[in-house]
Enzyme design. Sequence first.
Site, PDB file in Angstrom:
ATOM      1  N   CYS A  84      10.880   4.614  -2.323  1.00 39.80           N
ATOM      2  CA  CYS A  84      10.915   5.468  -1.145  1.00 39.80           C
ATOM      3  C   CYS A  84      10.687   6.914  -1.611  1.00 39.80           C
ATOM      4  CB  CYS A  84      12.284   5.322  -0.477  1.00 39.80           C
ATOM      5  SG  CYS A  84      12.559   6.508   0.837  1.00 39.80           S
ATOM      6  N   GLU A 119      -2.609   6.084  -5.639  1.00 44.86           N
ATOM      7  CA  GLU A 119      -2.850   5.785  -4.222  1.00 44.86           C
ATOM      8  C   GLU A 119      -1.611   5.931  -3.350  1.00 44.86           C
ATOM      9  OE1 GLU A 119      -4.719   1.929  -4.127  1.00 44.86           O
ATOM     10  OE2 GLU A 119      -6.693   2.794  -4.477  1.00 44.86           O
ATOM     11  N   GLU A 290     -12.136   5.119  -8.716  1.00 42.91           N
ATOM     12  CA  GLU A 290     -12.371   3.671  -8.818  1.00 42.91           C
ATOM     13  C   GLU A 290     -13.552   3.315  -7.923  1.00 42.91           C
ATOM     14  OE1 GLU A 290      -8.833   1.482  -7.833  1.00 42.91           O
ATOM     15  OE2 GLU A 290      -7.540   2.761  -9.044  1.00 42.91           O
ATOM     16  N   GLN A 339      -6.658 -11.237 -10.544  1.00 40.14           N
ATOM     17  CA  GLN A 339      -7.503 -12.078 -11.399  1.00 40.14           C
ATOM     18  C   GLN A 339      -8.856 -12.393 -10.760  1.00 40.14           C
ATOM     19  OE1 GLN A 339      -5.816 -16.421 -11.045  1.00 40.14           O
ATOM     20  NE2 GLN A 339      -4.158 -15.043 -11.581  1.00 40.14           N
ATOM     21  N   MET A 340      -8.959 -12.280  -9.411  1.00 41.02           N
ATOM     22  CA  MET A 340     -10.239 -12.522  -8.743  1.00 41.02           C
ATOM     23  C   MET A 340     -11.038 -11.237  -8.510  1.00 41.02           C
ATOM     24  SD  MET A 340     -10.173 -15.713  -8.506  1.00 41.02           S
ATOM     25  CE  MET A 340     -11.570 -16.068  -7.457  1.00 41.02           C
TER      26      MET A 340
END
Length: 610
Positions: A84, A119, A290, A339-340
Site C-alpha cells: 500500500c 510500473e 520495455e 514463461q509464455m
Amino acid sequence: MVETGLSWVRIGEFAWSRLEPSPGQLDFEWLDRAIDVLARAGLKVVLGTPTATPPRWMLDKHPDMLPIDAEGRPRRFGSRRHYCFSHTGYREECRRIVTLLADRYGRDPRVAAWQIDNEYGCHDTTLSYSAAALAGFRDWLAQRYQSPQALNRAWGNVFWSMEYTEFDEIDLPNLTVTEANPAHVMAFRRFASDEVVAFNRVQTDVLHARTDAPLIHNYMGQITEFDHFDVGQDLEIASWDSYPMGFLLDRTPATEDHKLTFARSGDPDFQAFHHDLYRSVGKGRWWIMEQQPGPVNWAPWNPAPMPGMARLWAWEAFAHGAETVCYFRWRQAPFAQEQMHAGLLRPDSVAAPALAEAAQVAQEIETLGAVGTAKAQAAIIFDYPSAWAWEAQPQGADFDYFALVFDAYRALRRAGLSIDIVPQGADLTGYAIVLAPGTFKFSASTLKALAGTDAQILAGPRANARDEDFALPNPLPPNLPGLDTVVSRLESLPPGLDIALADGGVFRSWFEHLEGAAEVRARTANGDPAIVAAGSMAYLAGWPDAAAWDGIVTDMAKRAGLSMAALPDGLRIRDTDTHRFVFNYAPHEVTWDGETYQPAEVRWSELPQS
Ligand code: GAL
C-alpha cells in the site's frame, strides 16, 4: 547483446529477495558480478530499485502493509506490487534498501541510470482502502480544508445529513450503501495520487543526494489513477512499457473489427499517444523501457506480430523523440508467471524472430543519426484529475475520459498531423490547433494559456463543468471567456441512441444542449447547436464519432491554414525536425499520395529545411 547492437541493460528491478534474503542479511555480490560482466562488454546499466516486490519476510515485519481492495479484502503475497502506497513502515523499508543501493552504486559510472520501482498503478494498485490510507486521508483532508465545517460546505454534506464534526469521523469512500458523495470520491482520488508522488519522492530524495545519473520510472499504458505529470517532476526521464498487441486486445477502446485488423500490429495510434504523453511527462526526455518483442502472456489472446513490427514500433518511438528503446525481455524465462512471454531469445537461448529486427534498428540508428523532436502542429490537453472526476460521476455508463481524449487524438493522427500532449497550464503558443476534451475544470494558468495562443481551440464536451470540490459552478459551464454559451441541459445516450449531425457523423454517449448568443458553427440534424464559437475559441456539445471528428479536424485545419493528409486506415505519419516518417500498421499494402507501402513498412524522407 553487444553483437545485436544493444547499449543499455536494465537489471535488478524485482530482486529484493536476493539482495536481502532475510531482514538485514545483505548480498550484493551477485549484482556486482552482473554489473561487472555487462560493463566490461561495453553495456550501460539501468539499475532498478526492487520496491515493487517486497520479499515474503517483509509481511512478517509489517503484516498491515498489503493493499486493501474496495471490497475491504487484502491483496495477497504471491505475485507483485503487494504494498500500500500509504504504509509508512513500508516507505521506511524502501528508504533503507534504496539508501544501501545508492551508497554502493550511486557514484559507480557503470550504473548510468536508475529505474525507481516498476510500473506504479499496474494491476490496479493505486487505490488502497487500508488503515494506513485512512489515516493518511484524514490528515490530507485536515490540511486541505482546515476545519470539518469548511469541508462540509465544500462537499455539500448537508445533503443526506452527511455532515462531520471531526476529521476522524471521515471514512474512505468505499462500502457505502449507495454511491458516496462524488466530492468525497474526488478528494480520495487526489489524495491517492499524491500518495504515489510521496512514495516515489522517498526514493528520489535518497538517490538525488547520492548520484548524478538520471532517475527514470517505467509508466504503463492507459493508467490514469495517479497524476504522471506530478510524479514526473521528481524524475529526469519518463519511460513507458509498450506492448502494442497486448494493449490492443486487453484495453484499447476499439471495435472488434478494428482489433482483428490490427491484431498483429497493434493499434496505429495507441503507442504514439503514449509517446507524446510521456515525452511531456518527462519534460522532453523519454524512453521505452520495455518494448514487446513477440507474443506476451497476459492479454486475453496473444498472437504473434507481423514480421517487421518490432522494428516499426521502435522506429515510431524514435520518430516521437525517444532517446532509448529497450526490449522486454532478453531471454524468455522458462519458469513462473511469464514463461509464455517472448524475449529476443527463446528459452534455449536461440534467437527469436525479433532479435534480427532489433539488430537492424540498431544499425539504422547509427546511419540515420539524431532526427530531433519538432514542436507539433496540434496540442491536446491531458488532465489526470479529469479522469478521476468522470469516474466519480460518469453520468452515462460508457463515459470514459481516456477514450474521449484518445478519439480526439486519433482524429488528428488520421489527418496526418503531429501532436504534443500537454498538461494544464502548458504554454500553448505556436500551435495551430488545441483540443481540450472533457477537462472537468480549467486552471487559471490554462485559461491564461488559452487566451494567449493564436491556435484554433476546441474545448468540450464536459469542459469546465465542476469546481475543485465537485460542485456545479455558477455561472453554469462552460463559462469560457468571450464565449456566450451555457449548457442548459445535458443527456447521456445509451448505445444506439445517437444524435445525427447535419454535416455527417453522429454524437454518441453524450450531448449538451447549448443556449446563448455565440455563433453556431455546426448543428445537429435537428438544428440544435453542435459546435459554437467566438473567434478562435470553439465549444463542442457532444462526443463525436470518427466521421464527425474527421469533419471537425478538417474544418479546424482549414481555419488554421494547415495542410493535412487524410491518411488511409493503418498508415500514419510523424514529422521530426529533419525527417518525415511514414508507418504502415495495416496487414496489407496501402497506397497513398502515389506511393505504395508494404505491411509493417517504415519509410523516412528528409523534410525540406526552411
Ligand atoms: C511489464 C513489467 C514486466 C513484465 C512485462 C510483461 O508490466 O514491467 O516486468 O511483467 O510487463 O509484459
